[in-house]
Design a protein around this motif. Structure first.
Motif, mmCIF file in Angstrom:
data_model
loop_
_atom_site.group_PDB
_atom_site.id
_atom_site.type_symbol
_atom_site.label_atom_id
_atom_site.label_comp_id
_atom_site.label_asym_id
_atom_site.label_seq_id
_atom_site.Cartn_x
_atom_site.Cartn_y
_atom_site.Cartn_z
ATOM 1 N N ASP A 218 0.832 -1.178 0.014
ATOM 2 C CA ASP A 218 -0.015 0.180 0.004
ATOM 3 C C ASP A 218 0.819 1.306 0.201
ATOM 4 O O ASP A 218 1.877 1.218 0.274
ATOM 5 C CB ASP A 218 -0.837 -0.057 1.244
ATOM 6 C CG ASP A 218 -1.556 1.045 1.816
ATOM 7 O OD1 ASP A 218 -1.758 1.962 0.775
ATOM 8 O OD2 ASP A 218 -1.618 1.407 2.871
ATOM 9 N N LYS A 220 1.072 4.929 1.397
ATOM 10 C CA LYS A 220 0.122 5.598 2.435
ATOM 11 C C LYS A 220 0.284 7.150 2.318
ATOM 12 O O LYS A 220 -0.363 7.944 2.534
ATOM 13 C CB LYS A 220 0.560 5.378 3.834
ATOM 14 C CG LYS A 220 0.122 3.874 4.168
ATOM 15 C CD LYS A 220 -0.218 3.635 5.781
ATOM 16 C CE LYS A 220 -0.768 2.519 6.203
ATOM 17 N NZ LYS A 220 0.082 1.292 6.080
ATOM 18 N N GLY A 232 -5.226 7.511 3.999
ATOM 19 C CA GLY A 232 -6.024 6.110 4.160
ATOM 20 C C GLY A 232 -5.216 5.150 3.190
ATOM 21 O O GLY A 232 -5.087 4.118 3.454
ATOM 22 N N PHE A 275 -5.452 -8.661 9.390
ATOM 23 C CA PHE A 275 -4.529 -7.916 8.452
ATOM 24 C C PHE A 275 -3.407 -7.818 9.315
ATOM 25 O O PHE A 275 -3.389 -7.244 10.295
ATOM 26 C CB PHE A 275 -5.435 -6.551 8.116
ATOM 27 C CG PHE A 275 -4.679 -5.481 7.518
ATOM 28 C CD1 PHE A 275 -3.276 -5.524 7.512
ATOM 29 C CD2 PHE A 275 -5.432 -4.646 7.103
ATOM 30 C CE1 PHE A 275 -2.620 -4.182 6.851
ATOM 31 C CE2 PHE A 275 -4.785 -3.354 6.355
ATOM 32 C CZ PHE A 275 -3.418 -3.217 6.563
ATOM 33 N N ASN A 291 -4.749 -5.317 12.076
ATOM 34 C CA ASN A 291 -6.231 -4.831 11.851
ATOM 35 C C ASN A 291 -7.213 -5.844 11.704
ATOM 36 O O ASN A 291 -6.829 -7.304 11.574
ATOM 37 C CB ASN A 291 -6.195 -3.988 10.762
ATOM 38 C CG ASN A 291 -5.290 -2.732 10.724
ATOM 39 O OD1 ASN A 291 -5.355 -1.961 11.790
ATOM 40 N ND2 ASN A 291 -4.502 -2.664 9.842
ATOM 41 N N ARG A 293 -9.752 -6.213 10.038
ATOM 42 C CA ARG A 293 -10.646 -6.076 8.682
ATOM 43 C C ARG A 293 -9.445 -5.971 7.518
ATOM 44 O O ARG A 293 -8.414 -6.150 7.752
ATOM 45 C CB ARG A 293 -11.079 -4.686 8.944
ATOM 46 C CG ARG A 293 -10.319 -3.654 9.282
ATOM 47 C CD ARG A 293 -10.338 -2.395 9.123
ATOM 48 N NE ARG A 293 -9.067 -1.536 9.525
ATOM 49 C CZ ARG A 293 -8.100 -0.929 8.919
ATOM 50 N NH1 ARG A 293 -8.276 -1.346 7.529
ATOM 51 N NH2 ARG A 293 -7.375 -0.302 9.185
ATOM 52 N N GLY A 295 -7.635 -4.179 4.437
ATOM 53 C CA GLY A 295 -7.285 -2.667 4.107
ATOM 54 C C GLY A 295 -7.798 -2.170 2.974
ATOM 55 O O GLY A 295 -8.660 -2.916 2.216
ATOM 56 N N ASP A 296 -7.717 -0.833 3.035
ATOM 57 C CA ASP A 296 -8.322 0.191 1.987
ATOM 58 C C ASP A 296 -7.187 1.095 1.540
ATOM 59 O O ASP A 296 -6.780 1.684 2.409
ATOM 60 C CB ASP A 296 -9.529 0.638 2.317
ATOM 61 C CG ASP A 296 -10.129 1.116 1.115
ATOM 62 O OD1 ASP A 296 -9.788 1.281 0.076
ATOM 63 O OD2 ASP A 296 -11.233 1.937 1.414
ATOM 64 N N PRO A 297 -6.589 0.861 0.430
ATOM 65 C CA PRO A 297 -6.858 0.137 -1.147
ATOM 66 C C PRO A 297 -6.410 -1.202 -1.125
ATOM 67 O O PRO A 297 -6.614 -1.827 -2.374
ATOM 68 C CB PRO A 297 -6.302 1.008 -1.980
ATOM 69 C CG PRO A 297 -5.147 1.508 -1.457
ATOM 70 C CD PRO A 297 -5.102 1.656 0.033
ATOM 71 N N GLU A 298 -6.065 -1.953 -0.309
ATOM 72 C CA GLU A 298 -5.484 -3.231 -0.620
ATOM 73 C C GLU A 298 -6.494 -4.126 -1.186
ATOM 74 O O GLU A 298 -6.245 -5.008 -2.058
ATOM 75 C CB GLU A 298 -4.800 -3.915 0.585
ATOM 76 C CG GLU A 298 -3.392 -3.273 1.259
ATOM 77 C CD GLU A 298 -3.796 -2.179 2.145
ATOM 78 O OE1 GLU A 298 -4.703 -1.711 2.238
ATOM 79 O OE2 GLU A 298 -2.885 -2.154 2.939
HETATM 80 N N1 GLY Z 1 -4.316 0.796 3.667
HETATM 81 C C1 GLY Z 1 -4.195 0.539 5.239
HETATM 82 C C2 GLY Z 1 -5.386 0.253 5.910
HETATM 83 O O1 GLY Z 1 -6.411 0.016 5.417
HETATM 84 O O2 GLY Z 1 -5.288 0.576 7.153
#
Ligand code: GLY
Ligand code: AMP
Length: 428
Positions: A218, A220, A232, A275, A291, A293, A295-298
């Motif tokens: 990712d 950041k 994000g 995650f 995490n 959940r 990831g975003d944008p993963e």
């Molecule tokens: N891209 C990192 C996150 O979702 O925390």
């Protein structure tokens, strides 16, 4: 099957896009969703923390699964809320219960967990306002840069990396004594700085066994060359060329397996995605964070590489039969570039009309901050669209993505032009 996806970002659009392709789906709902998720299913105007509203929707639509996108509802106990209610306890929540979500919800909890189970992570200590002086002494024992982490959730802003000792001490005081991040910084983890390259690894677990998803890298920072403010996430690439077999074997043996076994040993029941935010230090993996959940944008590169039916995976999690399920991945590279509103991650304008979306055929446009106004799609957030492409290799996937990003327009649109440039891959 009837499924509800909670959330409204690119991650949730990617999940909804994948669920919509399942042969098992009957009705798909997304709450609150965005203009893109509205193409995959029915958006419902409900906040992700409106547990009562979510319950009512689940009863009305005879929901089978709820996939929870963001961490907030998980850390606030949506899983436990469903389990405690006879009317809805049969509905499977894909996402961990409140205790297990502490792996993300409390840095102190996750550091203690890693220490207890010998999972490689940076050396650390935790302080409160009563132990501020000890915190100063611990900072003095470390070399710069100094890493300070608010214990609780702080909207992605709770980690500070500081170059000099006086600044680090001042920030520690501000976090502990002046509640810089509110209650989230009533405890602060100070840890040793690790120098290396980061990657994101995901597993799905039913509390007994696990399945790995593809890894991703990712980006950041807002600026090219990884400069400027943290966001994000501005883009992602999967697979990650430096995550070779030897390194990924270490990840599995030193991080993933001890985590799953540790959860079982501690009696923490985890059903959902873990995650692992990892850092590769001289070819050894260290855990920067967990995490609870995706990831975003993963997700916007990981989920497009999942070939199997995602509802098969959800069923495996819900019925604790994950080990019997097949998971297949696409060998191709997937890349995504995030188009954001000018000014993000600081203040930015919204409600700009987006053009060019209908002309995109060889990329997938996942919506993040968008909304519909009649036939027009408007910007509605900082991160607006995530443009994902496949390719035989990273260069080819990136070329398709950037060709298509250039066709999409909205006032003050910004994106990084160097996603994936820092990682070198062998030619395929
Ligand atoms: N891209 C990192 C996150 O979702 O925390
Ligand atoms: P976190 O919210 O814990 O993921 O931290 C946010 C970001 O800070 C990470 O993605 C890393 O880039 C950086 N970071 C956190 N902890 C460390 C550490 N111990 N050493 C170096 N960088 C770190």
């Amino acid at each position: 099957m009837n499924v509800l996806v909670l959330g409204s970002g690119g991650r949730e659009h990617a999940i909804a896009w994948k669920i919509a392709q399942s042969s098992q789906i009957d009705k798909l709902f997304i709450a609150p969703g965005n203009a893109g998720t509205g193409q995959e299913g029915t958006n419902v105007d409900l906040a992700v923390d409106d547990f009562e509203g979510i319950k009512a929707l689940c009863l009305k639509e005879k929901m089978d699964f709820v996939f929870v996108g963001p961490e907030g509802p998980l850390v606030n106990g949506i899983h436990d809320y469903f389990l405690a209610d006879d009317e809805i306890k049969h509905i499977a929540i894909i996402g961990p219960n409140k205790e297990a979500a502490q792996l993300e919800g409390s840095k102190d909890f996750s550091k203690k967990f890693m220490k207890r189970h010998n999972i490689p992570t940076a050396k650390y200590q935790t302080f409160t306002k009563d132990t501020l002086e000890n915190g100063y002494a611990f900072l003095e024992s470390l070399k710069p840069p100094y890493v300070l982490k608010a214990d609780g959730l702080a909207a992605g802003k709770g980690v500070l990396i500081l170059d000099n000792l006086p600044e680090a001490k001042a920030e520690l005081k501000s976090m502990l004594s002046d509640a810089k991040f509110g209650d989230a910084s009533s405890r602060v983890v100070i840890e040793e700085f690790l120098d290396g390259i980061e990657l994101s690894v995901f597993v799905v677990t039913d509390g007994k066994s696990y399945k790995k998803l593809p890894e991703a890298k990712d980006y950041k920072r807002i600026g090219e060359g990884d400069t400027g403010l943290n966001t994000g996430g501005m883009g992602a690439v999967s697979p990650v060329p430096f995550a070779k077999k030897g390194f990924m074997d270490k990840v599995e043996n030193q991080v993933i397996i001890p985590t799953i076994k540790g959860l079982i040993k501690d009696g923490i029941d985890y059903q959902g995605v873990i995650f692992f935010g990892l850092i590769n230090v001289k070819n050894d993996p260290f855990v920067i964070e967990y995490n609870c959940r995706m990831g975003d944008p993963e997700t916007e590169v990981v989920i497009p590489r999942l070939k199997s039916d995602i509802l098969e995976l959800f069923e495996g999690v819900a019925t604790r039969t994950l080990s019997e399920r097949d998971v297949e991945f696409d060998d191709r590279t997937a890349t995504t570039v995030m188009m954001v509103s000018g000014g993000y991650p600081n203040a930015y304008e919204k409600e700009k009309s987006i053009s060019g979306l209908n002309g995109i055929h060889d990329s997938i446009v996942f919506h993040a901050g968008t909304k519909k106004d009649g036939p027009t799609v408007l910007t509605a957030g900082g991160r607006v669209l995530s443009v994902t492409s496949y390719g035989k290799n990273k260069e080819k996937a990136l070329k398709t993505t950037y060709d298509n990003v250039a066709k999409i327009n909205f006032d003050k649109a910004y994106y990084r032009k160097d996603i994936g440039h820092d990682i070198v891959e062998e030619k395929k």
